[in-house]
Design a protein around this motif. Structure first.
Motif, short mmCIF file in Angstrom:
data_model
loop_
_atom_site.label_atom_id
_atom_site.label_comp_id
_atom_site.label_asym_id
_atom_site.label_seq_id
_atom_site.Cartn_x
_atom_site.Cartn_y
_atom_site.Cartn_z
N SER A 1 18.98 -23.95 -63.46
CA SER A 1 18.27 -24.55 -64.47
C SER A 1 16.74 -24.64 -64.23
N THR B 1 22.27 -28.92 -76.26
CA THR B 1 21.44 -28.83 -74.80
C THR B 1 20.68 -30.03 -74.52
N MET C 1 23.58 -28.65 -69.70
CA MET C 1 22.36 -28.77 -68.95
C MET C 1 21.84 -30.00 -69.14
N PHE D 1 23.68 -20.68 -75.53
CA PHE D 1 22.90 -21.26 -74.49
C PHE D 1 22.74 -20.11 -73.50
N HIS E 1 18.66 -29.76 -71.92
CA HIS E 1 17.49 -29.38 -70.95
C HIS E 1 16.32 -30.09 -71.47
#
Ligand SMILES: C[S@@+](CC[C@H](N)C(=O)[O-])C[C@H]1O[C@@H](n2cnc3c(N)ncnc32)[C@H](O)[C@@H]1O
Length: 267
Positions: free
Chosen positions: A69, A154, A182, A104, A156
Motif C-alpha cells: 500500500s 477506497t 485499503m 482499484f 486509502h
C-alpha cells in the motif's frame, strides 16, 4: 461458447492480457485466466497474487511488480513500459493482478497505456476481494430485508485527502452495505465520519484480513468500537472492511473459518 472476438493482434505480434488472479485462494482464478497463464511467455505479477498460480506458467519469465500500500516496487510507468516492451518483442504477456484488474487495480491505466501504444490487449476480469472476502467471512453484501445496495470504496489516505474522491457524508446513509478496501490505516477517521454523518455507532463492522486464504482472520465490532479493536489487534493490511447490518449474519453463515482447505491449482 467463447466469444469469437479476442485481442489476437497481427500475426507474430505480441499481446498483453490483464488478468484478475482473484483475492487469494487460487481456486478462484478464472478458466480463461489460467488458459492465458499456461501459454504466457512473460508474467508480470503483483504482491497479493498467490505464488502457486505462477506454477501454471512454468516456462514463463516471471517479473515481480510489487505494490504494497505505501511502497511500489516498480513505478506504474515502468510497469506500463515493461508490458509494451515485451509485447513489441512478440511475446504473450500476462499481467497478473490481485482480485479484479479494474477494481482499484490501476488496470485501466495499464490498458490505456497499451491502447495508446497500439498493443493488442484483453482484460480477464477476476473475482474481486470486495465480494469474495466478505463471502468467505460469511457476510452476504445484500440480503432480503436487510440490505438492498452496497458500495465499494477506497479508504486509502491519499485518495481520501482529495475531497472529491470519497464523499463520506453522502455515503454514510446512501447505501446499506459499505465495503472499504485499503482502509485499515484510515479506519478511525472513516468510522468517525460515518457516525458524524448519521450512521448509528451500533452499526456492525467486520474487518477481514487475508480473506479466502488459510490465514484468514476476522474481527467484528461496531462503528463505535472497531477502531480501538483494530488498534488492539495491531491489524495490518490487506483487510476488507464491511460496514452494515449484513455483518450480523456472519454469526450463522460463517463457513470457511473452521473448514479451511488450501486449494490446488489444476495443472
Ligand atoms: C490495490 S487494492 C486491489 C484490489 C483488487 N483489484 C481487487 O479487486 O480485489 C488492494 C486492497 O484490496 C483488499 N484485498 C485484496 N485482497 C485481499 C484479501 N485476500 N484479504 C483482504 N483484503 C484484500 C485490501 O483492502 C487491499 O488493501
Amino acid at each position: 461458447m467463447r466469444p469469437v472476438v479476442r485481442a489476437a493482434g497481427r500475426r507474430g505480434a505480441g499481446t498483453v492480457a490483464l488478468v484478475g488472479a482473484g483475492p487469494g485462494d487460487p481456486g478462484l482464478m478464472t478458466v480463461r485466466g489460467l488458459e492465458l497463464l499456461r501459454r504466457a511467455h512473460v508474467v508480470v505479477y503483483d504482491r497479493l497474487v498467490d505464488p502457486r498460480l505462477l506454477d501454471a506458467a512454468p516456462r514463463a519469465r516471471r517479473i515481480f511488480a510489487g505494490k504494497a500500500s505505501d511502497h511500489h516496487t516498480l513505478p506504474q510507468e515502468r510497469i506500463n513500459a515493461l508490458l509494451i516492451m515485451h509485447a513489441r518483442r512478440g511475446r504473450r504477456v500476462v499481467r497478473l493482478k490481485g482480485g479484479d484488474p479494474f477494481v482499484f487495480g490501476r488496470g485501466g491505466e495499464e490498458a490505456d497505456a497499451l491502447a495508446r501504444a497500439g498493443i493488442p490487449f484483453e482484460v480477464v476480469p477476476g473475482v474481486s476481494s470486495a465480494v469474495a472476502v466478505p463471502a468467505y467471512a460469511g457476510i452476504p453484501l445484500t440480503h432480503r430485508g436487510v440490505a438492498s445496495s452496497f458500495a465499494v470504496v477506497t479508504g486509502h489516505e491519499e485518495a481520501c485527502k482529495r475531497e472529491s474522491s470519497v464523499d463520506w457524508s453522502r455515503l454514510a446513509r446512501a447505501v446499506d452495505t459499505l465495503v472499504v478496501l485499503m482502509g485499515v490505516k484510515s479506519l478511525p477517521r472513516i468510522a468517525r465520519e460515518l457516525i458524524e454523518h448519521g450512521r448509528p455507532a451500533a452499526t456492525p463492522v467486520a474487518l477481514v484480513r487475508w480473506g479466502t486464504t488459510n490465514v484468514q482472520e476476522t474481527i467484528t465490532g461496531t462503528l463505535g468500537d472497531i477502531a480501538a479493536l483494530a488498534a488492539r489487534a495491531r491489524l495490518e493490511p490487506p483487510v476488507v472492511i464491511v460496514i452494515g447490518e449484513v455483518v450480523a449474519l456472519r454469526d450463522r453463515l460463517h463457513w470457511f473459518d473452521d473448514n479451511r482447505v488450501p486449494m490446488e491449482v489444476a495443472q
